[in-house]
Motif scaffolding. Structure first.
Motif, short mmCIF file in Angstrom:
data_model
loop_
_atom_site.label_atom_id
_atom_site.label_comp_id
_atom_site.label_asym_id
_atom_site.label_seq_id
_atom_site.Cartn_x
_atom_site.Cartn_y
_atom_site.Cartn_z
N LEU A 174 -3.70 2.95 7.14
CA LEU A 174 -2.86 1.75 7.06
C LEU A 174 -1.78 1.77 8.14
CD1 LEU A 174 -1.85 -0.72 5.10
CD2 LEU A 174 -0.03 0.89 4.65
N GLU A 192 -5.96 7.00 3.26
CA GLU A 192 -5.67 5.56 3.13
C GLU A 192 -4.34 5.20 3.81
OE1 GLU A 192 -5.06 3.01 -0.77
OE2 GLU A 192 -6.65 4.47 -1.04
N LYS A 235 2.31 1.64 -3.37
CA LYS A 235 1.28 2.14 -4.30
C LYS A 235 1.10 3.66 -4.12
CE LYS A 235 -3.43 1.13 -5.63
NZ LYS A 235 -4.43 1.67 -4.75
N THR A 240 0.84 -1.21 0.00
CA THR A 240 0.00 0.00 0.00
C THR A 240 0.87 1.26 0.00
OG1 THR A 240 -1.67 -1.22 1.22
CG2 THR A 240 -1.91 1.17 1.21
#
Ligand code: CMC
Length: 429
Positions: A329, A325, A218, A215
């Protein structure tokens, strides 16, 4: 060319100029013959009404909040593509098929190492130097290390210089970071994708490999994608101007890095996070809003406003969602910087000063929050922007060099100094 003609009346003389149309966007008045016809220049500091080139790479509609790379909307690319594919798109004009992508991926991956002698070059810098100062020096020095790809008249050398620059920029940036914190340089790994490899080079140490969270990788890739190109902004125009004299590509990109460093441009992400931290708590926001509105105070809300976007910055929308996000996380809840950012955005967007001037959060408003959560110090933020923007600079430089109409950039001026006068001997002054 269109059938339209622009007429300019000066005294009793009327001069006609052709009007040119692009595929989308405003028409332009072709004034290349203006000086020859009238003996006058146009005056446009900041180039607010001037198109300095024609280009097929990136399109921005500031009123609609639209950003297209080679025609593809940035939100679609952010969702479906990745940085390396976007690099291919920007450089060659079309999305690659599978075989083209695999070949490009291998080519970039196999060029990520830098000349071993460059390690010694870094050691000449002070450890406390700003990483952007190091970047400006090292990128310029690439012309010395890769002299075999500096002949701009050779398309093969132009191509290899482009690949070298895209592939080596993350390595150079990670080395600038490692040097600043006194850790050994970490070599690239060919089994990792572009963003993961960059995180590895920044955060691994010989004693322990950094485990790259997908993540986070990304999010890093997305930050690169969103910053990859942005039409004729200050640093890109700098690259084009430097390149217009036929300077080698490494020198041109070094010029772009230097320009990007300024807080009104790429330096804004560092400045924005520093500002959010200085504000500190939500109750102090009104004081800073008042300062931003005060004409006698040079303070500006960093991460707000844009020369072209007068609606919203489409990159900021994607960045805001990613910030949430990444913080989720990493389990960063009640992050005070994010709280200040969210409250500041809300208060500013309801304030007539910001509404009237069409000042919205730009891409840099949220990127710093993500980068800090990943673990980068603020001094690295603009460096990451430079890594991402390298492909844009290169694509624009290549487009210019390949343009048969290329001319050396040479703006004129409205002279306001003394007319000619005779030299006076020092005894008589
Ligand atoms: N805070 C407060 N007032 C502002 C701000 C701001 N951030 N930005 C513009 N204004 C005001 C400005 O004072 C002027 O007011 P007035 O009309 O009363 O004189 C009006 O808005 C128009 O501003 P401008 O300076 O003429 O706009 P510009 O197009 O020349 O500047 C800018 C654009 C991005 C340099 C400017 O908005 C700014 O300095 N913003 C803060 C720095 C920043 O976030 N830069 C990152 C840009 S996005 C990433 C990148 O492309 O590098």
């Amino acid at each position: 060319m269109t059938d339209k003609v622009a007429k300019l009346v000066i005294g009793d003389q009327t001069h006609e100029f052709p009007v040119l149309s692009g595929t989308v966007g405003p028409d332009v008045i072709d004034i290349r013959s203006l000086y020859a016809k009238t003996g006058m220049f146009t005056y446009d500091p900041g180039f607010t009404s001037t198109a300095a080139c024609d280009s097929a790479i990136t399109y921005i509609d500031g009123d609609k909040g639209e950003l297209l790379y080679r025609g593809y909307p940035i939100d679609q690319l952010a969702e479906k593509s990745n940085y390396l594919e976007v690099c291919y798109l920007l450089l060659y004009g079309e999305l690659p098929n599978k075989a083209q992508m695999a070949e490009f991926d291998t080519l970039v991956t196999r060029h990520t190492m830098v000349h071993e002698q460059m390690h010694y070059f870094y050691r000449g810098f002070r450890r406390d130097a700003h990483p952007m100062a190091v970047m400006t020096g090292v990128v310029g020095a690439m012309a010395a290390f890769y002299h075999d790809s500096t002949d701009i008249t050779d398309p093969q050398q132009r191509e290899i210089a482009s690949i070298r620059m895209i592939a080596k920029m993350p390595t150079i940036a990670a080395m600038a970071y490692k040097y600043s914190i006194g850790q050994p340089f970490v070599y690239p790994r060919n089994d990792l994708d572009f963003a993961s490899n960059f995180l590895h080079m920044c955060f691994s140490v010989p004693a322990e490999q950094f485990k790259v969270n997908p993540t986070i990788a990304k999010a890093m890739d997305l930050i690169f994608t969103l910053h990859a190109d942005h039409e004729q902004n200050a640093s890109t125009s700098t690259v084009r101007l430097a390149g217009s004299s036929d300077a080698n590509p490494f020198a041109c990109i070094a010029a772009g890095v230097a320009c990007l460093w300024g807080p009104a441009h790429g330096g804004a992400n560092e400045a924005a996070l520093n500002m959010l931290k200085e504000i500190g708590t939500v109750d102090r926001i009104p004081e800073f809003i008042a300062r931003a509105k005060d004409k006698n105070d040079p303070f500006k809300l960093m991460g707000f406003g844009h020369r072209v976007y007068k609606n919203f910055d489409p990159r900021a929308t994607v960045m805001q969602a990613t910030a949430k996000e990444v913080l989720d996380l990493l389990g960063v809840h009640n992050n005070p910087t994010l709280q200040v950012a969210q409250a500041l955005e809300k208060i500013a967007l309801e304030d007539p000063y910001f509404i009237d001037r069409k000042l919205y959060p730009n891409v840099d408003f949220y990127s710093g929050i993500i980068l800090e959560a990943i673990g980068f110090p603020t001094s690295m933020f603009t460096v990451l922007f430079a890594v991402a923007r390298t492909v844009g600079w290169i694509a624009q430089w290549k487009e210019m060099i390949g343009d048969p109409q290329k001319k050396i950039g040479r703006p004129r001026q409205l002279y306001n100094g003394s007319p000619a006068r005779d030299y006076a001997e020092i005894t008589g002054r």
